[in-house]
Write an enzyme that holds these catalytic residues in place. Structure first.
Site, short mmCIF file in Angstrom:
data_model
loop_
_atom_site.label_atom_id
_atom_site.label_comp_id
_atom_site.label_asym_id
_atom_site.label_seq_id
_atom_site.Cartn_x
_atom_site.Cartn_y
_atom_site.Cartn_z
N SER B 166 74.28 -1.07 31.35
CA SER B 166 74.80 -0.04 30.45
C SER B 166 73.64 0.59 29.66
CB SER B 166 75.85 -0.68 29.54
OG SER B 166 76.65 0.26 28.90
N ARG B 236 85.27 2.12 17.95
CA ARG B 236 85.23 0.95 18.81
C ARG B 236 86.44 0.87 19.74
NH1 ARG B 236 81.69 -1.89 21.57
NH2 ARG B 236 82.18 -4.10 21.70
N ASP B 331 84.32 1.12 37.54
CA ASP B 331 83.63 1.57 36.34
C ASP B 331 83.72 3.08 36.30
OD1 ASP B 331 80.28 0.90 34.96
OD2 ASP B 331 81.85 2.28 34.30
N HIS B 364 83.87 -1.05 33.60
CA HIS B 364 82.49 -1.07 33.15
C HIS B 364 82.08 -2.46 32.66
CE1 HIS B 364 78.69 0.24 31.60
NE2 HIS B 364 79.01 -0.01 30.36
N ASP B 365 83.01 -3.14 32.07
CA ASP B 365 82.73 -4.48 31.54
C ASP B 365 82.32 -5.49 32.59
OD1 ASP B 365 84.75 -5.41 28.63
OD2 ASP B 365 82.82 -4.42 28.83
#
Lengths: 603, 603
Positions: B166, B236, B331, B364-365
């Site tokens: 990332s 967030r 992602d 993405h995680d």
């Protein structure tokens, strides 16, 4: 350079202004409205606009339902009028033809453009304060209820059609769920039976932004100097990104990403996307009420017609209308898969439905964009055609030899599902030969031009990939399931044949024979991949065919699948003659038509 | 029911706490740091952690770069230690093996976990106020500069590897751009050469939320009772949705969407996704500084190594390291296509690169999630293997007959690109036979197990679909381009052959011969689709083969493509014998190997 033309992207905001609703009509319903989630509204005002004239039988009325930030002004009333948000679809000679229909578009309950909403005085408030955040929690069902009252008020017992996109689509689906006989046709565009979790998450964040704005004041900001504009702008920015496809954003913002157009704004404008979002966010706050945004997004989030097929089938079980559903390939907010969920339930209920996924880069916004309306508009127009008139596309087309054979095999009155139905001419020929009321004729296609052609012939067609089987249909739903000149394109042959036998009492397949004499000669004599005029007239390296069935192979396979052959017809189309079964069709025929069925299995 | 287990989704926040950095080390660089965008920082403090020991040659150091909300605590230091954010990758015996390497993880400049950031006292402020929003605008380049000083400080002239995901991936790519000799290996995971417009748009909204928070106070909130927690929480929440795939969200939140777990929060909790986001948002505000979030997201948004291939080639032109890039299929924040942009530039520069797109639902995680680390970890491990040791997978595998023939045709020392390289055994055999320094051997594959097998043999391999041609490579890049036992799977044959001839000075193809005697017999005698032991040993209805080349067909096509045949080798593998060219190979051979080239074209 940095010039962000609004027409290129979202049409939604860019025609909307604070212009007064000069054509708005109002009616107040003073009978209290009991709300689904509890409480009531003592009276409800409905603001609406109409186009065209209601006929004597009150049979030509069309209800148009708007999306979250829309209003009653769906289209211009005359050339000098302010633009409407669906000008491409509504007007004289357009798909929602105001020369034929009486089009009605009400502002939704909970909105801020004329109908009762959070900005109205709360009758229970001693000092006449507006409802604000105390506006009761409303549902899509409540919104529909007000529209029902409007219909009664206008003397409309049944709508010719209910039509809407996005939140408007939620409303039309709710209409049919609640009032199954309320419309002849239901047209649901870019919508879903409920939001998916991601869309829900974005809405939650948007409401949080509004409700934590320092000037939100529990929704009682109407008399304040400052409104919760920041929170509302942020909510709107977020919405904007979700309405656009990634491709559209890249095409628009990447070339000059570091080149923002400067606008007067408190919001960051370091990047071109930033100044665009700031512009859109701010514009929105001048014309939309934050409380309404909270109210309507919550209604959309609560909307839930079912997450399983069974539940959706319960939802639409009693519907008497026909359906047209349209989705857009790059819409990631209301993805096509969600429209397919509704379609699967409708087909399983044997409802009349046409479904098309329109290929477009424009994302969720496509339903409002002129170019995409030009693509899907004809489907709408066809759905609203007077059955007495001819379909757009004449049925007098020349059938192929195998189609003629299939037509002969299928008895009149039989229901037929045509898989890979091409331009729909076979189904149209069946219908034009003879059709009983309620006799179901339906096509499945995946090529967009074929979908449109079939629909333009007035035949129901759904946009499905046959390689996924036929999950949309139930057991023994059709008398005949036809796979005509498509077998050579199918990847999952056995699965599809099994599915055909599940869904149809009889199956008919036609296919080019890969063992045809001329093909064998080419192969044996020249040692090259078989090639001959007809379906196999391609080179080995670029043939679109995926499978190469021979008559003998197919008979073998059918034998393994335990079917009973009812009838076989063989042709040498190239030579223009029929081949009798005892004349070695595997060698002499280039085309085969085989009808078969499976004996009932013990369950 | 409503139980939202954090382990199931994002690992990022869920191991992070406010726990003090008990293993942190600090160094202050008192030489001013000149910043890329103007201004300077008079001194910079760097907080970092290390694992393992630096060897005498200082050749075993690995730099780990963290993502936006990460910090120096990448892994536990011992069993009783707080968990780290990359525990699955870093530790004794793990891919970043702390028994072999000296692993270093610094907190980024601009962060809030020990290194200099907006929360530090502004030396130009008369009353010692923190920088706040006056912290100068920093770039990824500035972040890297501080890391360079740390390397100098630790006596590290060249990193064994720089590794990050990332934002951490942005840093490692910037490292190589700025210091082309700074590392032997660059490992960039779930990253991009710049954010796409959609990701940029989300960041802009997030910053707007923070900067318009009523308690933001131009970033001077440190001494206030209230911080801009609401805005930071909203930022967030937005980030969280972007880190998750839609599938993961649906699996997690749909079953109990109306069943929120109640937590103490000002944020809406009507839905389970809502209480999850509220929980995540609030937790974040206790451990992260809003000014740092603004600073770091802006650095990420400004990061731009190029939007065109040419620009990216300029960026990496002087790199002397080898590369490993990894992306994740679901992602959508850093989509695989963006990793491919970097890979395309690297291959065109003839750099050593391996690229794999890992199939996963985790979004993405995935780069932080144990299950996915288990899948891509071996690629990392292999990349860091001591070249003196054997690859994970032994090369002594039995080659097929055509592979043996190909091996004979290719001279020692030739560079080779193997398209559809399977498990990489042919390339490994070429390497083990003899390899010159700098002799490029590379594979292209698309099946994940083959990608991993090839990489585990120590061969560079990239994850590409051959039907898109070979855009990754430049003209005449390889001595030989091989298409081995793959032709029958290719859709776009002519395009691929043209591409092979563009990229390679010579091409070699091997394929099963569809005109082989036994196949002809089966077809002619039985009138069924040709079938015989070998590549064509399938039924007509389920063969995975897409093309059915005969030797005669292929020779015809090569003739049309104006190539010169260099060599032909024919086998009847089924009978175990070679077929001479004058013994009608089109009839008698089941396998053909043809080597050819194109005479230079006038440009």
């Amino acid at each position: 350079m940095g010039e962000l033309s609004n027409e290129d992207l979202s049409s939604t905001d860019d025609v909307r202004t604070d212009a007064p609703l000069t054509h708005a009509k109002y009616v107040t319903f003073d009978q209290p409205l009991t709300l689904e989630r509890g409480g009531e509204l003592p009276e409800v005002r409905c603001c609406f606009e109409t186009w065209g004239r209601l006929n004597a039988e009150a049979s030509n009325a069309i209800l148009v339902c708007h999306a979250v930030s829309g209003d009653s002004h769906a289209a211009r009333h005359n050339q000098d009028d302010e633009p409407g948000w669906w000008d491409g679809l509504i007007g004289p000679g357009l798909p929602l033809d105001t020369d034929r229909f009486f089009v009605v578009c009400p502002n939704v309950l909970g909105g801020c453009r004329g109908s009762t909403g959070p900005g109205d005085a709360d009758p229970t408030s001693p000092d006449g304060k507006p409802y604000g955040a105390n506006f009761p929690r409303i549902t899509i069902g409540d919104i529909v209820e007000v529209q029902k009252r409007l219909a009664d008020h206008l003397g409309i017992q049944q709508w010719r059609a209910v039509v809407g996109g996005s939140l408007g689509g939620h409303q039309v689906l709710q209409w049919i769920n609640r009032y199954p006989d309320a419309a002849k046709t239901c047209i649901a565009i870019a919508t879903s039976p409920r939001l998916n979790s991601q869309a829900l998450g974005f809405d939650v964040i948007a409401r949080n932004a509004i409700q934590t704005d320092p000037h939100y004041a529990d929704g009682q900001y109407y008399n304040q100097a400052q409104r919760p504009d920041t929170g509302l702008a942020i909510a709107r920015m977020l919405g904007h990104i979700t309405y656009l496809s990634v491709e559209a954003m890249e095409a628009k913002f990447d070339p000059d990403r570091h080149d923002p157009r400067q606008i007067a704004s408190q919001f960051e404008q370091r990047f071109s996307i930033g100044s665009y979002l700031a512009h859109q966010g701010q514009k929105f706050t001048t014309r939309f009420d934050a409380n309404s945004y909270v109210t309507l997004s919550m209604a959309m989030d609560l909307f839930d017609l079912g997450g399983t097929r069974l539940k959706l089938m319960e939802t639409f079980d009693e519907a008497s209308c026909d359906f047209l559903l349209i989705s857009f390939s790059s819409d990631w907010l209301f993805p096509p898969a969600q429209s397919r969920e509704v379609v699967n339930a409708l087909t399983a209920l044997d409802k009349r439905v046409t479904y098309a996924e329109i290929t477009t880069n424009a994302g969720h916004d496509a339903f409002l964009i002129a170019k995409d309306i030009a693509t899907y508009g004809p489907l709408v127009r066809e759905r609203l055609r007077d059955p007495e008139t001819r379909p757009e596309v004449p049925s007098e087309t020349r059938l192929s030899v195998d189609e003629e054979s299939i037509l002969e095999i299928i008895p009149t009155g039989a229901s037929v599902l045509d898989l890979g139905c091409g331009n729909g001419q076979l189904l149209a020929a069946i219908r034009d030969r003879h059709v009983e009321p309620g006799q179901r004729l339906m096509g499945v296609e995946v090529a967009q031009e074929n979908l449109l052609s079939t629909a333009m012939r007035g035949i129901d067609v759904i946009d499905y990939d046959l390689n996924n089987g036929l999950p949309a249909f139930i057991d023994n739903q059709f008398d005949y399931v036809v796979l005509n000149a498509t077998l050579q394109a199918v990847e999952n042959v056995v699965e599809l044949l099994d599915e055909m036998l599940r869904v149809g009492r009889h199956a008919i397949i036609s296919f080019p024979n890969f063992a045809y004499r001329q093909l064998r000669d080419h192969y044996v004599t020249h040692g090259r991949s078989p090639k001959a005029p007809g379906e196999f007239d391609f080179d080995w390296h670029n043939t679109p065919n995926r499978r190469f069935p021979t008559i003998a192979d197919v008979r073998d396979l059918l034998g393994q699948l335990n079917v009973v052959i009812d009838q076989e017809v063989f042709w040498d189309v190239d030579q223009g003659q029929r081949i009798e079964p005892d004349n070695d069709p595997n060698l002499n025929a280039d085309t085969a038509v085989i009808a078969f069925h499976r004996e009932s299995q013990p369950t």
